[in-house]
Scaffold this motif. Sequence first.
Motif, PDB file in Angstrom:
ATOM      1  N   VAL A  11     -79.896  63.231 -49.907  1.00 52.18           N
ATOM      2  CA  VAL A  11     -78.861  64.631 -49.275  1.00 52.18           C
ATOM      3  C   VAL A  11     -80.330  64.298 -47.729  1.00 52.18           C
ATOM      4  CG1 VAL A  11     -78.874  67.094 -48.944  1.00 52.18           C
ATOM      5  CG2 VAL A  11     -78.061  65.589 -50.805  1.00 52.18           C
ATOM      6  N   LEU A  12     -81.011  64.153 -47.460  1.00 52.89           N
ATOM      7  CA  LEU A  12     -81.615  64.085 -46.232  1.00 52.89           C
ATOM      8  C   LEU A  12     -81.250  62.919 -45.396  1.00 52.89           C
ATOM      9  CD1 LEU A  12     -85.270  65.347 -47.103  1.00 52.89           C
ATOM     10  CD2 LEU A  12     -83.500  66.320 -45.463  1.00 52.89           C
ATOM     11  N   PHE A  13     -81.086  61.856 -46.062  1.00 54.40           N
ATOM     12  CA  PHE A  13     -80.046  60.286 -45.635  1.00 54.40           C
ATOM     13  C   PHE A  13     -79.084  60.542 -44.965  1.00 54.40           C
ATOM     14  CE2 PHE A  13     -82.289  57.291 -47.797  1.00 54.40           C
ATOM     15  CZ  PHE A  13     -84.272  57.051 -47.608  1.00 54.40           C
ATOM     16  N   ALA A  14     -78.043  61.211 -45.524  1.00 53.97           N
ATOM     17  CA  ALA A  14     -76.627  61.890 -44.914  1.00 53.97           C
ATOM     18  C   ALA A  14     -76.663  62.847 -43.707  1.00 53.97           C
ATOM     19  CB  ALA A  14     -76.117  62.614 -46.435  1.00 53.97           C
ATOM     20  N   VAL A  15     -77.443  64.352 -43.913  1.00 44.46           N
ATOM     21  CA  VAL A  15     -78.105  64.617 -42.839  1.00 44.46           C
ATOM     22  C   VAL A  15     -78.188  64.046 -41.773  1.00 44.46           C
ATOM     23  CG1 VAL A  15     -79.769  67.003 -42.167  1.00 44.46           C
ATOM     24  CG2 VAL A  15     -78.166  66.492 -44.199  1.00 44.46           C
ATOM     25  N   GLY A  16     -79.182  62.838 -42.050  1.00 43.68           N
ATOM     26  CA  GLY A  16     -80.037  61.568 -40.691  1.00 43.68           C
ATOM     27  C   GLY A  16     -79.180  61.761 -39.538  1.00 43.68           C
ATOM     28  N   LEU A  17     -77.886  61.157 -40.972  1.00 46.45           N
ATOM     29  CA  LEU A  17     -76.811  60.483 -40.518  1.00 46.45           C
ATOM     30  C   LEU A  17     -76.120  61.050 -39.286  1.00 46.45           C
ATOM     31  CD1 LEU A  17     -75.601  57.511 -42.888  1.00 46.45           C
ATOM     32  CD2 LEU A  17     -76.958  57.310 -40.785  1.00 46.45           C
ATOM     33  N   ILE A  18     -75.549  62.177 -40.166  1.00 47.96           N
ATOM     34  CA  ILE A  18     -75.015  63.178 -38.908  1.00 47.96           C
ATOM     35  C   ILE A  18     -75.648  63.650 -37.948  1.00 47.96           C
ATOM     36  CG2 ILE A  18     -74.287  65.675 -38.959  1.00 47.96           C
ATOM     37  CD1 ILE A  18     -73.713  65.197 -41.522  1.00 47.96           C
ATOM     38  N   GLY A  19     -76.803  63.523 -37.903  1.00 47.04           N
ATOM     39  CA  GLY A  19     -77.842  63.907 -36.906  1.00 47.04           C
ATOM     40  C   GLY A  19     -77.976  63.124 -35.634  1.00 47.04           C
ATOM     41  N   THR A  20     -77.945  62.042 -36.051  1.00 42.73           N
ATOM     42  CA  THR A  20     -77.672  61.005 -34.925  1.00 42.73           C
ATOM     43  C   THR A  20     -76.336  60.690 -34.405  1.00 42.73           C
ATOM     44  OG1 THR A  20     -76.907  59.107 -36.113  1.00 42.73           O
ATOM     45  CG2 THR A  20     -79.122  58.847 -36.527  1.00 42.73           C
ATOM     46  N   VAL A  21     -75.573  61.599 -34.428  1.00 43.68           N
ATOM     47  CA  VAL A  21     -74.118  62.011 -34.001  1.00 43.68           C
ATOM     48  C   VAL A  21     -74.073  64.026 -33.386  1.00 43.68           C
ATOM     49  CG1 VAL A  21     -71.666  61.426 -34.329  1.00 43.68           C
ATOM     50  CG2 VAL A  21     -73.258  60.647 -35.360  1.00 43.68           C
ATOM     51  N   LEU A  32     -86.873  59.594 -41.736  1.00 43.33           N
ATOM     52  CA  LEU A  32     -88.033  59.130 -41.229  1.00 43.33           C
ATOM     53  C   LEU A  32     -88.824  60.179 -43.024  1.00 43.33           C
ATOM     54  CD1 LEU A  32     -90.399  57.493 -41.299  1.00 43.33           C
ATOM     55  CD2 LEU A  32     -90.827  58.952 -38.802  1.00 43.33           C
ATOM     56  N   ALA A  33     -88.545  61.468 -42.585  1.00 45.95           N
ATOM     57  CA  ALA A  33     -89.432  62.663 -43.349  1.00 45.95           C
ATOM     58  C   ALA A  33     -88.573  61.668 -45.091  1.00 45.95           C
ATOM     59  CB  ALA A  33     -88.871  63.862 -43.167  1.00 45.95           C
ATOM     60  N   ALA A  34     -87.515  62.079 -45.020  1.00 43.70           N
ATOM     61  CA  ALA A  34     -87.147  61.435 -46.137  1.00 43.70           C
ATOM     62  C   ALA A  34     -87.748  60.203 -46.911  1.00 43.70           C
ATOM     63  CB  ALA A  34     -85.579  61.443 -46.187  1.00 43.70           C
ATOM     64  N   ALA A  35     -88.098  59.523 -46.281  1.00 44.50           N
ATOM     65  CA  ALA A  35     -88.211  58.691 -47.036  1.00 44.50           C
ATOM     66  C   ALA A  35     -90.255  58.698 -47.083  1.00 44.50           C
ATOM     67  CB  ALA A  35     -88.706  57.599 -45.332  1.00 44.50           C
ATOM     68  N   ILE A  36     -90.950  59.921 -46.202  1.00 37.07           N
ATOM     69  CA  ILE A  36     -91.971  59.983 -46.694  1.00 37.07           C
ATOM     70  C   ILE A  36     -92.076  60.438 -48.094  1.00 37.07           C
ATOM     71  CG2 ILE A  36     -93.229  61.476 -45.669  1.00 37.07           C
ATOM     72  CD1 ILE A  36     -92.879  60.078 -42.449  1.00 37.07           C
ATOM     73  N   ILE A  37     -91.105  62.140 -48.061  1.00 38.07           N
ATOM     74  CA  ILE A  37     -91.217  62.902 -49.103  1.00 38.07           C
ATOM     75  C   ILE A  37     -91.333  61.792 -50.231  1.00 38.07           C
ATOM     76  CG2 ILE A  37     -89.681  64.857 -49.531  1.00 38.07           C
ATOM     77  CD1 ILE A  37     -89.107  66.040 -47.439  1.00 38.07           C
ATOM     78  N   ILE A 146     -79.765  52.196 -35.884  1.00 38.30           N
ATOM     79  CA  ILE A 146     -80.859  52.614 -36.280  1.00 38.30           C
ATOM     80  C   ILE A 146     -81.341  53.277 -37.725  1.00 38.30           C
ATOM     81  CG2 ILE A 146     -83.116  53.038 -36.226  1.00 38.30           C
ATOM     82  CD1 ILE A 146     -82.829  52.233 -32.834  1.00 38.30           C
ATOM     83  N   ALA A 147     -80.383  53.650 -37.472  1.00 39.16           N
ATOM     84  CA  ALA A 147     -80.436  55.315 -38.634  1.00 39.16           C
ATOM     85  C   ALA A 147     -79.964  54.210 -40.516  1.00 39.16           C
ATOM     86  CB  ALA A 147     -79.783  56.155 -38.412  1.00 39.16           C
ATOM     87  N   LEU A 148     -78.457  53.752 -39.795  1.00 43.79           N
ATOM     88  CA  LEU A 148     -78.109  52.336 -40.610  1.00 43.79           C
ATOM     89  C   LEU A 148     -78.817  51.480 -41.120  1.00 43.79           C
ATOM     90  CD1 LEU A 148     -74.534  53.033 -39.768  1.00 43.79           C
ATOM     91  CD2 LEU A 148     -75.222  54.009 -41.494  1.00 43.79           C
ATOM     92  N   VAL A 149     -79.770  51.194 -40.303  1.00 40.98           N
ATOM     93  CA  VAL A 149     -80.876  49.729 -40.528  1.00 40.98           C
ATOM     94  C   VAL A 149     -81.883  50.769 -41.236  1.00 40.98           C
ATOM     95  CG1 VAL A 149     -82.387  47.927 -39.476  1.00 40.98           C
ATOM     96  CG2 VAL A 149     -79.957  48.394 -38.569  1.00 40.98           C
ATOM     97  N   MET A 150     -82.547  51.819 -40.619  1.00 37.28           N
ATOM     98  CA  MET A 150     -83.526  52.429 -41.659  1.00 37.28           C
ATOM     99  C   MET A 150     -83.057  52.629 -42.630  1.00 37.28           C
ATOM    100  SD  MET A 150     -84.313  55.378 -38.477  1.00 37.28           S
ATOM    101  CE  MET A 150     -86.215  55.889 -39.596  1.00 37.28           C
ATOM    102  N   ILE A 151     -82.416  53.288 -43.738  1.00 43.86           N
ATOM    103  CA  ILE A 151     -81.381  53.632 -44.583  1.00 43.86           C
ATOM    104  C   ILE A 151     -81.937  52.429 -45.794  1.00 43.86           C
ATOM    105  CG2 ILE A 151     -79.479  54.614 -46.471  1.00 43.86           C
ATOM    106  CD1 ILE A 151     -78.960  56.644 -43.873  1.00 43.86           C
ATOM    107  N   THR A 152     -81.359  51.436 -45.452  1.00 45.05           N
ATOM    108  CA  THR A 152     -80.684  49.850 -45.855  1.00 45.05           C
ATOM    109  C   THR A 152     -82.301  49.701 -46.208  1.00 45.05           C
ATOM    110  OG1 THR A 152     -78.584  50.041 -44.128  1.00 45.05           O
ATOM    111  CG2 THR A 152     -80.147  47.720 -45.720  1.00 45.05           C
TER     112      THR A 152
END
Length: 162
Positions: A11-21, A32-37, A146-152
């Motif tokens: 869910v945070l990844f999806a919000v982050g992708l929206i946040g890049t746009v 990044l916060a989602a990965a740390i959590i 960059i966001a897509l690369v981070m998620i990948t």
Amino acid sequence: MELFWWFCTIVLFAVGLIGTVVPALPGTTIILAAAIIHRVMVGADKSIGWKTMIILVLLTLVSYVFDFVGSYFGSKYFGATKWGAFGAILGALIGLLFGVIGLFAGPVIGAVAGEFIAGKRMIDAGRAGWGSLLGNLGAMIGRLVIALVMITIFLIAVPSPF
């Protein structure tokens, strides 16, 4: 419980992708916060390692660099003087205070104002403003990549819960 944290991460990844746009949300920071959590809640053995974490932090920093240099290089490419380029950066910073519209209009207005201060004609100032807008759009596309690369990277580095 592990599946719950996977759900939260996705869910945070999806919000982050929206946040890049959508400029009002710090997209790559949310990713990044989602990965740390995920690492904190699931444990180091079932999540990403320190090397991957450092890569994600560096990618997040690069995405912020895109924000500030996008309008600068866009306006310079279209022939802006140093005043126009400085105006584009200053306009981007001031535009942060005015939400989504300010983030797009601020660099354009700043570049045009900088060109007027430098004594340029309206057509030259308009070109600098247009370049600033295109630079911002390019930066947005760069942040999305960059966001897509981070998620990948995260999904490759973390073992599947299934």
